[in-house]
Write a protein that holds these residues in place. Structure first.
Motif, mmCIF file in Angstrom:
data_model
loop_
_atom_site.group_PDB
_atom_site.id
_atom_site.type_symbol
_atom_site.label_atom_id
_atom_site.label_comp_id
_atom_site.label_asym_id
_atom_site.label_seq_id
_atom_site.Cartn_x
_atom_site.Cartn_y
_atom_site.Cartn_z
ATOM 1 N N LEU A 15 -4.377 11.455 -9.351
ATOM 2 C CA LEU A 15 -3.057 10.956 -9.690
ATOM 3 C C LEU A 15 -2.636 9.809 -8.773
ATOM 4 C CD1 LEU A 15 -1.235 14.318 -10.443
ATOM 5 C CD2 LEU A 15 -1.785 12.526 -12.091
ATOM 6 N N VAL A 16 -2.947 9.939 -7.488
ATOM 7 C CA VAL A 16 -2.629 8.857 -6.549
ATOM 8 C C VAL A 16 -3.387 7.596 -6.932
ATOM 9 C CG1 VAL A 16 -2.925 8.057 -4.172
ATOM 10 C CG2 VAL A 16 -1.979 10.330 -4.618
ATOM 11 N N ALA A 17 -4.667 7.760 -7.267
ATOM 12 C CA ALA A 17 -5.463 6.596 -7.666
ATOM 13 C C ALA A 17 -4.913 5.961 -8.932
ATOM 14 C CB ALA A 17 -6.916 7.016 -7.875
ATOM 15 N N ALA A 18 -4.517 6.798 -9.901
ATOM 16 C CA ALA A 18 -3.958 6.266 -11.146
ATOM 17 C C ALA A 18 -2.649 5.525 -10.880
ATOM 18 C CB ALA A 18 -3.733 7.397 -12.139
ATOM 19 N N SER A 19 -1.800 6.107 -10.029
ATOM 20 C CA SER A 19 -0.542 5.448 -9.690
ATOM 21 C C SER A 19 -0.792 4.113 -9.006
ATOM 22 C CB SER A 19 0.297 6.360 -8.784
ATOM 23 O OG SER A 19 1.536 5.772 -8.479
ATOM 24 N N ALA A 20 -1.782 4.055 -8.126
ATOM 25 C CA ALA A 20 -2.111 2.804 -7.433
ATOM 26 C C ALA A 20 -2.658 1.762 -8.403
ATOM 27 C CB ALA A 20 -3.121 3.082 -6.322
ATOM 28 N N VAL A 21 -3.460 2.209 -9.365
ATOM 29 C CA VAL A 21 -3.992 1.274 -10.373
ATOM 30 C C VAL A 21 -2.852 0.678 -11.193
ATOM 31 C CG1 VAL A 21 -5.342 1.122 -12.499
ATOM 32 C CG2 VAL A 21 -6.282 2.294 -10.504
ATOM 33 N N PHE A 22 -1.916 1.527 -11.612
ATOM 34 C CA PHE A 22 -0.765 1.019 -12.365
ATOM 35 C C PHE A 22 0.044 0.028 -11.516
ATOM 36 C CE2 PHE A 22 -0.920 5.136 -14.944
ATOM 37 C CZ PHE A 22 -1.492 4.501 -16.039
ATOM 38 N N PHE A 23 0.170 0.333 -10.229
ATOM 39 C CA PHE A 23 0.871 -0.576 -9.321
ATOM 40 C C PHE A 23 0.163 -1.931 -9.281
ATOM 41 C CE2 PHE A 23 1.612 -1.704 -4.641
ATOM 42 C CZ PHE A 23 2.776 -2.409 -4.916
ATOM 43 N N GLY A 24 -1.164 -1.891 -9.181
ATOM 44 C CA GLY A 24 -1.928 -3.135 -9.168
ATOM 45 C C GLY A 24 -1.777 -3.922 -10.450
ATOM 46 N N LEU A 25 -1.797 -3.228 -11.595
ATOM 47 C CA LEU A 25 -1.610 -3.915 -12.877
ATOM 48 C C LEU A 25 -0.213 -4.520 -12.976
ATOM 49 C CD1 LEU A 25 -3.366 -1.347 -15.239
ATOM 50 C CD2 LEU A 25 -4.201 -3.621 -14.609
ATOM 51 N N GLY A 26 0.764 -3.832 -12.398
ATOM 52 C CA GLY A 26 2.115 -4.390 -12.375
ATOM 53 C C GLY A 26 2.184 -5.668 -11.560
ATOM 54 N N LEU A 27 1.554 -5.670 -10.386
ATOM 55 C CA LEU A 27 1.533 -6.874 -9.555
ATOM 56 C C LEU A 27 0.798 -8.012 -10.245
ATOM 57 C CD1 LEU A 27 0.770 -5.273 -6.075
ATOM 58 C CD2 LEU A 27 2.936 -6.316 -6.790
ATOM 59 N N LEU A 28 -0.259 -7.695 -10.988
ATOM 60 C CA LEU A 28 -1.007 -8.717 -11.710
ATOM 61 C C LEU A 28 -0.278 -9.185 -12.964
ATOM 62 C CD1 LEU A 28 -4.628 -7.284 -11.378
ATOM 63 C CD2 LEU A 28 -3.669 -9.262 -10.179
ATOM 64 N N SER A 29 0.850 -8.520 -13.279
ATOM 65 C CA SER A 29 1.717 -8.968 -14.367
ATOM 66 C C SER A 29 2.792 -9.895 -13.821
ATOM 67 C CB SER A 29 2.369 -7.778 -15.068
ATOM 68 O OG SER A 29 1.409 -6.898 -15.590
ATOM 69 N N LYS A 30 3.461 -9.445 -12.756
ATOM 70 C CA LYS A 30 4.471 -10.263 -12.076
ATOM 71 C C LYS A 30 4.803 -9.615 -10.746
ATOM 72 C CE LYS A 30 8.841 -12.697 -12.627
ATOM 73 N NZ LYS A 30 10.023 -12.963 -13.478
ATOM 74 N N GLU A 31 5.212 -10.435 -9.785
ATOM 75 C CA GLU A 31 5.441 -9.972 -8.427
ATOM 76 C C GLU A 31 6.644 -9.034 -8.316
ATOM 77 O OE1 GLU A 31 5.445 -13.263 -9.392
ATOM 78 O OE2 GLU A 31 3.267 -13.348 -9.144
ATOM 79 N N MET A 32 7.479 -8.956 -9.354
ATOM 80 C CA MET A 32 8.614 -8.027 -9.344
ATOM 81 C C MET A 32 8.172 -6.590 -9.114
ATOM 82 S SD MET A 32 11.729 -9.263 -9.713
ATOM 83 C CE MET A 32 12.673 -7.916 -10.415
ATOM 84 N N ALA A 33 6.926 -6.275 -9.462
ATOM 85 C CA ALA A 33 6.419 -4.912 -9.292
ATOM 86 C C ALA A 33 6.318 -4.507 -7.827
ATOM 87 C CB ALA A 33 5.047 -4.781 -9.959
ATOM 88 N N ALA A 34 6.480 -5.451 -6.908
ATOM 89 C CA ALA A 34 6.364 -5.147 -5.483
ATOM 90 C C ALA A 34 7.411 -4.146 -5.010
ATOM 91 C CB ALA A 34 6.470 -6.433 -4.666
ATOM 92 N N SER A 35 8.457 -3.934 -5.796
ATOM 93 C CA SER A 35 9.505 -2.986 -5.396
ATOM 94 C C SER A 35 9.099 -1.532 -5.591
ATOM 95 C CB SER A 35 10.793 -3.266 -6.190
ATOM 96 O OG SER A 35 10.556 -3.138 -7.580
ATOM 97 N N LEU A 36 7.954 -1.266 -6.209
ATOM 98 C CA LEU A 36 7.582 0.120 -6.518
ATOM 99 C C LEU A 36 7.579 1.041 -5.297
ATOM 100 C CD1 LEU A 36 6.429 2.368 -8.409
ATOM 101 C CD2 LEU A 36 4.188 1.599 -7.646
ATOM 102 N N PRO A 37 6.926 0.690 -4.170
ATOM 103 C CA PRO A 37 6.933 1.633 -3.030
ATOM 104 C C PRO A 37 8.341 2.016 -2.585
ATOM 105 C CG PRO A 37 5.302 -0.103 -2.682
ATOM 106 C CD PRO A 37 6.100 -0.497 -3.887
ATOM 107 N N VAL A 38 9.282 1.069 -2.637
ATOM 108 C CA VAL A 38 10.658 1.389 -2.255
ATOM 109 C C VAL A 38 11.279 2.342 -3.277
ATOM 110 C CG1 VAL A 38 12.919 0.439 -1.677
ATOM 111 C CG2 VAL A 38 10.851 -0.877 -1.169
ATOM 112 N N LEU A 39 10.971 2.141 -4.548
ATOM 113 C CA LEU A 39 11.486 3.048 -5.578
ATOM 114 C C LEU A 39 10.935 4.459 -5.402
ATOM 115 C CD1 LEU A 39 11.248 0.694 -8.698
ATOM 116 C CD2 LEU A 39 13.292 1.290 -7.381
ATOM 117 N N VAL A 40 9.676 4.549 -5.005
ATOM 118 C CA VAL A 40 9.079 5.872 -4.738
ATOM 119 C C VAL A 40 9.794 6.545 -3.568
ATOM 120 C CG1 VAL A 40 7.000 7.009 -3.871
ATOM 121 C CG2 VAL A 40 6.825 5.341 -5.721
#
Length: 596
Positions: free
Chosen positions: A170-195
């Motif tokens: 699950l951690v690996a899957a969450s990290a992969v989704f995070f990476g795909l978000g960053l490769l979509s747009k840098e706005m995804a960088a807020s994810l760790p703070v949201l977690v």
């Protein structure tokens, strides 16, 4: 399960109904650059490059190359819909529907209340502030980044009930989704703070430290890898001379940026904002106040916003903004125990705004599309407030919810028409709000294309008034002055553009075109030569210079220019056609036919 299917049906149906009229819209704004004019998208088969590891280890001059997931979605659209704008808009609408379902799923996962989750999903789906990201294909990156942030957070939440064996998966899957978000747009960088916020507001003590340690470590690795990939590729202002260098050994063969493409000049309009930290602090507070106002009552929506620079905390606007924003911040902190759901929604808004808070220079300091991910928190907070009211007064709460949804949905449906075309977006729907110099530039372009050069000149003049160092606006102003035969003003405008962007070959080239039309071939020759010195592979400049020599009775020099153009692009019909016109005028230069 049946109730979830019913809720999902309601949310998706609401999105499809409200955004149905967007399917008849065309391409607008930066769609013309990133979608219609992007050479990489010409062939859907280019998606293979995005699955090649060399794309991520080499630096390629591919437009939007720092956002490969976004590029992949456009290539898929091209394969499915071709050049049809309605198909691209349908994809955006479906992505928005999927994100609305994610909001429903996340609210249910944290606070399992069907009315709360359904209302939050509908508020996110119908909120008018989402129209910029949904209607502009070039802003699909915001939709994709949000999709993967939601997916990553939802996957992280599964850790709470996971066994040790599945935790790492699950951690690996969450990290992969995070990476795909960053490769979509840098706005995804807020994810760790949201977690972190999610754990702070709703986290259960057992295993929390371990969950966070695993997830944050994985996110840190992904973020570091992304930064290595992103930092040499990301350009807000494009390239001054986009000469393709992709044929060198060891690099991929792929369509690059068109040679001599000109993008918006690096804007100095906001230089003070990033140079003076006091101005940044007060202006950011003012921008956040505008953002929160739009999230609550989106009455003044406008394309291409501009921040109002605030230079002192003693200014009434700065004081009012900080009181307004400070009240929300205080609520998010002080009410986290008494009203955790609504307080969390407000805290989400602050966290999701971090990437666009001005900590790093942005070409667009403020934009409505930045609120796409933020609106999830606003939807959660508003839905929570309505639910709290319903516990005391069910009928008024239900009426209020329906009223908000109807108002948001009607506003969204009406605003979709603003995005029908460039003219409707920048002229018909213009609102009395602070806008950037680029907004004036865009209005000028629309007016120019519609055959209204005098009005266009006025808009370009406004653009250079707002930003005297805006080279692109000076360039367009010079062209427009030439059309209305204000040649003295045109000369000043072109020379200003050349001086402001001395490394851009498009500047002297455009000046040369004007001089040639104004009957000044000697001066035009000098400018064409200046452009070719900056970019020896400038095909259009070689052809135009050849035409200038041809019309000036200098056939040998003209022939040399045409042959240079043919050598640069032997399969391009444009230089062949121009060379044919030259040979009709000077047939003696035609190559001798071989004898049989």
């Amino acid at each position: 399960m049946r109730r979830h299917i019913g809720a999902a049906t309601v949310i998706v149906s609401a999105v499809l109904i409200v955004y149905a009229n967007s399917l008849t819209n065309g391409f607008v704004w930066d769609d013309h650059i990133y979608v219609e004019g992007n050479p990489f998208l010409a062939d859907p088969a280019n998606i293979r490059h995005l699955f090649d590891w060399r794309f991520y280890t080499g630096v390629h001059e591919v437009l939007a190359g720092s956002r490969p997931v976004f590029l992949a979605s456009l290539l898929i659209d091209k394969a499915v819909w071709g050049a049809a704008a309605w198909g691209h808009h349908l994809t955006n609408t479906l992505l928005h529907a999927a994100n609305s379902l994610w909001v429903y799923a996340l609210v249910w996962a944290i606070a399992p209340s069907l009315p709360l989750a359904l209302l939050a999903g509908l508020l996110f789906a119908l909120h008018p502030v989402q129209t910029e990201a949904v209607n502009a294909i070039c802003f699909r990156s915001d939709l994709l980044a949000a999709f993967f942030v939601f997916a990553s957070l939802w996957t992280y939440l599964r850790l709470r009930s996971a066994s040790n064996r599945s935790a790492f998966f699950l951690v690996a899957a969450s990290a992969v989704f995070f990476g795909l978000g960053l490769l979509s747009k840098e706005m995804a960088a807020s994810l760790p703070v949201l977690v972190l916020l999610t754990e702070s507001y709703f986290g259960s003590a057992p295993g929390r430290a371990r969950r966070l340690a695993l997830a944050l470590s994985a996110y840190a690795l992904v973020a570091a890898a992304f930064f290595v990939f992103w930092s040499p590729r990301f350009h807000y202002a494009g390239l001054e001379s986009a000469a393709a260098r992709l044929s060198a050994p060891g690099t991929l063969e792929m369509p690059a940026l068109a040679r001599n493409s000109v993008f918006a000049s690096p804007s100095s309009e906001w230089a003070e904002l990033y140079r003076n930290r006091s101005v940044w602090l007060w202006t950011t507070g003012g921008s956040f106040a505008v953002y929160f106002k739009l999230l609550i009552a989106p009455a003044s929506l406008v394309a291409d916003r501009a921040p109002i620079l605030l230079r002192s905390g003693l200014e009434p606007r700065a004081l009012a903004s900080f009181v307004f924003v400070g009240a929300f911040l205080a609520y998010a902190f002080l009410m986290r125990r008494r009203h955790p759901a609504s307080a969390f929604g407000v805290a989400w808004c602050f966290a999701a705004l971090i990437p666009v808070s001005g900590l790093f220079p942005l070409f667009n300091p403020v934009a409505e599309r930045y609120l796409y991910l933020v609106a999830a928190g606003a939807a959660w907070a508003i839905a929570s407030a309505v639910e709290a009211l319903a516990s005391r007064r069910p009928a008024p709460a239900a009426a209020l919810a329906v009223l908000i949804l109807l108002a948001y949905g009607a506003r969204t449906h009406a605003r979709n028409r603003d995005w029908e075309s460039d003219e409707s977006l920048f002229l018909t729907s213009a609102r009395p709000a602070a806008q950037s110099s680029r907004a004036s530039l865009l209005r000028g372009g629309v007016l120019q294309e519609s055959g209204r050069p005098l009005e266009a000149a006025a808009q370009y003049e406004e653009a250079v008034r707002l930003d005297p160092r805006f080279a692109g606006a000076w360039l367009d102003l010079g062209t427009t002055y030439g059309i209305i035969r204000e040649h003295a003003k045109a000369r000043v405008a072109f020379e200003t553009a050349v001086s402001l962007s001395p490394g851009n070959p498009v500047m002297p080239f455009s000046y040369a075109v004007h001089l040639s039309r104004a009957g000044k071939p000697r001066e035009a020759e000098i400018q064409y030569r200046a452009a070719l010195k900056l970019e020896p592979g400038y095909l259009q400049a070689w052809v135009n210079l050849g035409a200038l020599y041809r019309d000036s009775g200098r056939p040998r020099e003209a022939e040399a220019c045409y042959k240079k153009a043919l050598a640069l692009a032997p399969n391009d019909p444009f230089p062949r056609y121009a060379y044919g016109l030259f040979l009709k005028r000077y047939p003696r230069f035609a190559p001798a036919r071989p004898r049989r």
